[in-house]
Design an enzyme around this catalytic site. Structure first.
Site, short mmCIF file in Angstrom:
data_model
loop_
_atom_site.label_atom_id
_atom_site.label_comp_id
_atom_site.label_asym_id
_atom_site.label_seq_id
_atom_site.Cartn_x
_atom_site.Cartn_y
_atom_site.Cartn_z
N LYS A 53 0.84 -1.20 0.00
CA LYS A 53 0.00 0.00 0.00
C LYS A 53 0.88 1.26 0.00
CE LYS A 53 -3.86 -2.30 2.29
NZ LYS A 53 -4.57 -2.61 3.55
N GLN A 58 -4.30 -0.93 9.73
CA GLN A 58 -4.22 -2.27 9.13
C GLN A 58 -4.80 -3.32 10.08
OE1 GLN A 58 -3.11 -3.06 5.94
NE2 GLN A 58 -3.88 -5.09 6.47
N ASP A 105 -10.57 3.48 4.40
CA ASP A 105 -11.11 2.15 4.07
C ASP A 105 -12.61 2.17 3.82
OD1 ASP A 105 -9.12 0.18 3.88
OD2 ASP A 105 -8.81 0.20 6.05
#
Ligand code: NDP
Length: 295
Positions: free
Chosen positions: A53, A97, A120
């Site tokens: 990422k 994460q 997200d």
């Protein structure tokens, strides 16, 4: 002939577009989107995802602010960091994460991220906005994996309205938001899960199957009728014997070889949904940046 949906290529195109857009935004505002990436502990798979990422974000011109915390970090300490990032003006997106260590409640942490910085798209407010049809997708922070699947479906150039879509899996991060997105496209949506009866039959009536289960090759070739589009979200590691040696192999939730015989189009694993997820994270961060400039 069955069309192979090339997630790698579609994701590359999306990243190229984002890079151009970020270059323009830099010229206009003198600023670039900032993404805070928070990892707690050292789960190997998380480290791989965070690395991928970060690399992709930097390539398109997003500034990554890295916070790698030790495994023993308390929930309170993590909350304090998120609160700090919520206020930090150079941070437009916050990514925590998952999975987090067991002593930290994931939902409490995800809910504490400011909805405007929810890279997200998991915050309840953003989940709610997604379910309200009048909201314009362009400004919304939408969960990355299902949005990536939608981009791939739209790229096929078929009319999605009225299609029978079966989403297998009802998780908050994939199944449910996927169903919302397909509903927005006027598909007739069935959400299947572990208690669904006659799943094979349910799938046999589908024009679109999105499999997000986590069970290697569960969707068999004869579950897929002629002309169906199959999107395989699953990532499963299985052991196979190659030349007498045990090797790890990545497979999806769909028996690719058999399903491809009937499908109109299908995503491979790897190289399908995976790359799209990361590209959509970068898209969300860019949207969050643009939304912040308007305020
Ligand atoms: P979850 O474990 O959260 O959800 C799995 C879903 O599958 C549940 O709703 C479960 O039903 C359903 N299910 C389980 N067994 C069956 C069955 N036999 N028949 C029908 N439904 C079943 O998984 P995620 O949504 O997080 O992920 C799904 C898969 O996608 C995983 O392989 C994951 O690794 C992958 N993934 C890939 C991403 C990518 O970027 N490519 C991103 C995110 C995930 P129930 O609710 O009843 O338990």
């Amino acid at each position: 002939m069955t069309k192979l949906i090339n997630g790698k290529e579609i994701a590359q195109n999306l990243r190229n577009e984002l890079k151009k857009e970020i270059d323009n935004l830099r010229s206009k505002t003198g600023k670039v989107p900032g993404l805070a990436v928070v990892q707690v502990g050292n789960v190997a798979a998380s480290s791989v995802y965070v690395k991928a990422k970060t690399k992709s974000a930097e390539e398109v011109g997003i500034k990554v602010i890295d916070h790698h915390l030790k495994e023993e970090t308390s929930e309170k300490e993590l909350l304090q960091l998120v609160m700090k990032l919520n206020k930090q003006v150079n941070v437009n997106g916050i990514l925590v994460q998952l999975p987090l260590p067991n002593h930290i409640n994931e939902q409490i942490i995800l809910d504490s991220i400011h909805p405007d910085k929810d890279a997200d798209g998991f915050h309840p407010l953003n989940v709610g906005k997604l379910s309200i049809a009048s909201h314009n997708d362009e400004n919304l922070l939408i969960p990355c994996t299902p949005y990536g699947c939608l981009i791939m479906l739209k790229g096929l150039g078929i009319n999605l309205a009225g299609k029978n879509a079966v989403v297998i899996g009802r998780s908050n991060i994939v199944g449910k938001p996927m169903a919302q997105l397909l509903l927005k496209e006027s598909c007739t949506v069935i959400i299947a899960h572990s208690k669904t009866q006659n799943l094979q039959e349910v799938c046999q009536n589908a024009d679109i199957i999105v499999a997000a289960v986590g069970r290697p090759e569960m969707v068999k070739g004869n579950w897929v009728k002629n002309g169906t589009v199959v999107i395989d979200v699953g990532i499963n590691r299985i052991e196979v014997k190659i030349n007498g040696e045990n090797k790890n192999k990545l497979v999806g939730d769909v028996d690719f070889k058999e399903a491809a015989k009937n499908a109109f189009a299908i995503t491979p694993v790897p190289g399908g949904v995976g790359p799209m997820t990361i590209a959509c994270l970068l898209r969300n961060t860019t949207i969050a940046f643009k939304n912040a400039q308007k305020n």
